[in-house]
Design an enzyme around this catalytic site. Structure first.
Site, PDB file in Angstrom:
ATOM      1  N   ASP A 215     -20.357 -31.477  85.106  1.00  0.00           N
ATOM      2  CA  ASP A 215     -21.499 -30.570  84.954  1.00  0.00           C
ATOM      3  C   ASP A 215     -21.911 -30.045  86.323  1.00  0.00           C
ATOM      4  OD1 ASP A 215     -22.716 -32.787  86.122  1.00  0.00           O
ATOM      5  OD2 ASP A 215     -23.885 -33.325  84.365  1.00  0.00           O
TER       6      ASP A 215
ATOM      7  N   HIS B  16     -29.512 -37.578  77.626  1.00  0.00           N
ATOM      8  CA  HIS B  16     -28.486 -36.538  77.794  1.00  0.00           C
ATOM      9  C   HIS B  16     -27.183 -37.125  78.358  1.00  0.00           C
ATOM     10  CE1 HIS B  16     -29.847 -35.160  82.144  1.00  0.00           C
ATOM     11  NE2 HIS B  16     -29.032 -36.190  82.206  1.00  0.00           N
TER      12      HIS B  16
ATOM     13  N   ASN C 172     -33.601 -39.084  79.020  1.00  0.00           N
ATOM     14  CA  ASN C 172     -33.850 -38.454  77.716  1.00  0.00           C
ATOM     15  C   ASN C 172     -32.620 -38.527  76.804  1.00  0.00           C
ATOM     16  OD1 ASN C 172     -32.121 -36.654  78.890  1.00  0.00           O
ATOM     17  ND2 ASN C 172     -33.439 -34.855  78.696  1.00  0.00           N
TER      18      ASN C 172
ATOM     19  N   GLU D  40     -28.420 -31.463  76.735  1.00  0.00           N
ATOM     20  CA  GLU D  40     -29.809 -31.856  76.595  1.00  0.00           C
ATOM     21  C   GLU D  40     -30.187 -32.064  75.120  1.00  0.00           C
ATOM     22  OE1 GLU D  40     -31.121 -32.782  79.268  1.00  0.00           O
ATOM     23  OE2 GLU D  40     -31.956 -31.135  80.434  1.00  0.00           O
TER      24      GLU D  40
HETATM   25  C1  GLP Z   1     -27.945 -36.169  85.572  1.00  0.00           C
HETATM   26  C2  GLP Z   1     -26.510 -35.649  85.387  1.00  0.00           C
HETATM   27  C3  GLP Z   1     -25.711 -36.522  84.475  1.00  0.00           C
HETATM   28  C4  GLP Z   1     -25.991 -37.942  84.863  1.00  0.00           C
HETATM   29  C5  GLP Z   1     -27.394 -38.275  84.394  1.00  0.00           C
HETATM   30  C6  GLP Z   1     -27.908 -39.601  84.903  1.00  0.00           C
HETATM   31  O1  GLP Z   1     -28.887 -35.162  85.435  1.00  0.00           O
HETATM   32  N1  GLP Z   1     -26.460 -34.293  84.945  1.00  0.00           N
HETATM   33  O2  GLP Z   1     -24.347 -36.207  84.557  1.00  0.00           O
HETATM   34  O3  GLP Z   1     -25.075 -38.816  84.286  1.00  0.00           O
HETATM   35  O4  GLP Z   1     -28.292 -37.226  84.693  1.00  0.00           O
HETATM   36  O5  GLP Z   1     -28.126 -39.534  86.285  1.00  0.00           O
HETATM   37  P1  GLP Z   1     -28.416 -40.771  87.197  1.00  0.00           P
HETATM   38  O6  GLP Z   1     -27.171 -41.564  87.286  1.00  0.00           O
HETATM   39  O7  GLP Z   1     -28.817 -40.179  88.532  1.00  0.00           O
HETATM   40  O8  GLP Z   1     -29.523 -41.539  86.557  1.00  0.00           O
END
Ligand code: GLP
Length: 244
Positions: free
Chosen positions: A67, A138, A136, A143
């Site tokens: 992403d 995702h 949330n 989302e």
């Molecule tokens: C982010 C990314 C995801 C990631 C998730 C968790 O916004 N877009 O690919 O896996 O949210 O992030 P983190 O590991 O910083 O908690």
């Protein structure tokens, strides 16, 4: 989906890295997508170390971006590409011809989605996806409310993601949309490894595992996957029934 509750961030990272090394040793030319974020750092550090000790060889693997924030590229600190180059591609000496990302600065983002979908199709699907989970629920930037049957697409970010995403940036940054692999890519992947640590993820993890499969919590789609494993630390697993 199988869930393994582990002690802490270290064990989560160790187990995820070990699985990735096993897969690479079985299939050196794997097509792999790696999440950025706070969660994968320990895993990626271990992969770099394993390569330097010649326990794994990434030289034939292909990496496809999971992403990106729309409007950003590798030069933007806080972008997923910036993180992955810094944490993994550069230290692991991955060549440019092994790396494929969405150009999230392109005028035609639809074309970028098609480009990545085509790449995945040409490789007969993803061999491995390493995912984190948003607070949330995702996956990537799929989302809440997303259609679970989509492949690559562009999505408006939720208010939660706009706020939580600030942690990746040195100064306040306007985050509006994301470009991301779709949930269908994850369902079709040969193997999915999901990692989660910390109390902030507990609600999302419980929903992913124990709730119904719903677009309101995109990670719940992994319940359909026959070869998905979640390494969840005790804090993130604290709302799981079996962990009580
Ligand atoms: C982010 C990314 C995801 C990631 C998730 C968790 O916004 N877009 O690919 O896996 O949210 O992030 P983190 O590991 O910083 O908690």
């Amino acid at each position: 989906m199988e869930i393994v509750v582990v002690a802490d961030f270290e064990e989560m990272s160790e187990r995820a890295a070990a699985d990735i090394i096993t897969l690479l040793n079985e299939k050196p030319d794997s097509l792999i997508s790696l999440a950025a974020g706070s969660t994968p750092t320990g895993t990626l550090n271990r992969l770099v170390e394993a390569q330097s000790q010649e326990k794994v060889d990434f030289s034939q693997a292909i990496f496809v971006g999971l992403d990106e924030w729309v409007g950003m590229d590798r030069t933007d600190e806080g972008s997923t590409q910036h993180y992955l180059y810094d944490t993994f591609f550069l230290p692991a000496q991955i060549r440019e011809d092994q790396i494929f990302f969405f150009d999230a600065k392109a005028a035609d983002l639809e074309q970028e989605c098609q480009k990545i979908d085509r790449l995945i199709e040409e490789h007969s699907g993803l061999d491995l996806v390493l995912l984190g989970i948003g607070v949330n629920g995702h996956l990537g930037l799929n989302e809440p409310g997303v259609s679970l049957e989509l492949t690559s697409h562009v999505m408006d970010l939720s208010e939660t993601t706009k706020q939580v995403g600030q942690k990746y940036f040195a100064q306040e940054t306007k985050l509006v949309r994301g470009i991301t692999l779709g949930c269908q890519h994850f369902v079709d992947a040969d193997k999915v490894i999901l990692i989660a640590n910390g109390e902030a993820k507990a609600k999302a993890v419980a929903g992913m595992v124990q709730g119904e499969i719903t677009s309101d919590l995109p990670a719940s789609v992994l319940q359909k996957h026959m070869n998905a494993i979640g390494y969840i630390d005790q804090a993130a697993a604290s709302l799981l029934e079996q962990a009580q």
